[in-house]
Write a protein that holds these residues in place. Structure first.
Motif, mmCIF file in Angstrom:
data_model
loop_
_atom_site.group_PDB
_atom_site.id
_atom_site.type_symbol
_atom_site.label_atom_id
_atom_site.label_comp_id
_atom_site.label_asym_id
_atom_site.label_seq_id
_atom_site.Cartn_x
_atom_site.Cartn_y
_atom_site.Cartn_z
ATOM 1 N N SER A 1 0.814 -1.228 0.000
ATOM 2 C CA SER A 1 0.000 0.000 0.000
ATOM 3 C C SER A 1 0.843 1.272 0.000
ATOM 4 N N GLN A 2 2.148 1.144 0.259
ATOM 5 C CA GLN A 2 3.035 2.306 0.239
ATOM 6 C C GLN A 2 3.632 2.555 -1.139
ATOM 7 N N GLN B 1 2.173 1.023 -4.153
ATOM 8 C CA GLN B 1 1.128 0.809 -5.146
ATOM 9 C C GLN B 1 -0.131 1.485 -4.613
ATOM 10 N N PRO B 2 -1.157 1.653 -5.467
ATOM 11 C CA PRO B 2 -2.371 2.295 -4.946
ATOM 12 C C PRO B 2 -2.820 1.627 -3.657
ATOM 13 N N PHE C 1 -0.924 4.182 -2.381
ATOM 14 C CA PHE C 1 0.302 4.974 -2.141
ATOM 15 C C PHE C 1 0.185 5.784 -0.859
ATOM 16 N N GLN C 2 0.007 5.093 0.248
ATOM 17 C CA GLN C 2 -0.183 5.789 1.519
ATOM 18 C C GLN C 2 0.962 5.476 2.468
ATOM 19 N N SER D 1 -0.631 12.958 -1.339
ATOM 20 C CA SER D 1 -0.357 12.272 -2.599
ATOM 21 C C SER D 1 1.034 12.589 -3.162
ATOM 22 N N TRP E 1 3.606 11.794 -1.783
ATOM 23 C CA TRP E 1 4.348 10.556 -1.524
ATOM 24 C C TRP E 1 4.308 9.648 -2.752
ATOM 25 N N LYS E 2 3.181 9.605 -3.448
ATOM 26 C CA LYS E 2 3.058 8.764 -4.644
ATOM 27 C C LYS E 2 4.117 9.173 -5.669
ATOM 28 N N HIS E 3 4.293 10.464 -5.876
ATOM 29 C CA HIS E 3 5.282 10.941 -6.839
ATOM 30 C C HIS E 3 6.691 10.501 -6.432
ATOM 31 N N VAL F 1 6.940 6.627 -7.061
ATOM 32 C CA VAL F 1 6.997 6.300 -8.494
ATOM 33 C C VAL F 1 8.310 6.780 -9.105
#
Length: 109
Positions: free
Chosen positions: A4-5, A7-8, A10-11, A53, A55-57, A60
């Motif tokens: 979950s960290q 991949q979606p 992304f938390q 969000s 964090w997602k950037h 990735v």
């Protein structure tokens, strides 16, 4: 890193035992890795303290995978700036076998 960290959804939530080191407010935060920075918000005013969000950037852009580890060193607690080191699934045996988990992060002083 868990699924979950990296991949979606992304938390990246912050472990409870370091909440006292961080502000209890929604504030800007910056992660730095290899001379590049990622800006995001830290939600310290929630029951589940976390990064937004942005964090997602970071995840990735740095191709984070399950099993990788991120070491976040708090460089500036007034402006919430962290220097990040990434361990690519090659966590030292003594750490991996120590029973450390998300709820009990390694604290280096």
């Amino acid at each position: 890193m868990t699924k979950s960290q990296v991949q979606p959804p992304f938390q990246l939530t912050i472990p409870k035992n370091i909440w006292t080191l961080l502000p209890s407010a929604c504030v800007p935060a910056v992660l730095s890795f290899r001379n590049k920075t990622w800006e995001m918000r830290y939600y310290g005013d929630r029951n589940l303290k976390r990064f937004d969000s942005g964090w997602k950037h970071f995840a990735v852009d740095n191709n984070l995978k399950m099993g990788d580890a991120c070491v976040l060193e708090l460089m500036d607690d007034r402006h919430l700036k962290f220097q990040v080191q990434i361990l690519r699934g090659d966590i030292p045996r003594e750490i991996a076998e120590s029973g450390c988990s998300f709820d009990t992060p390694i604290m280096i002083e």
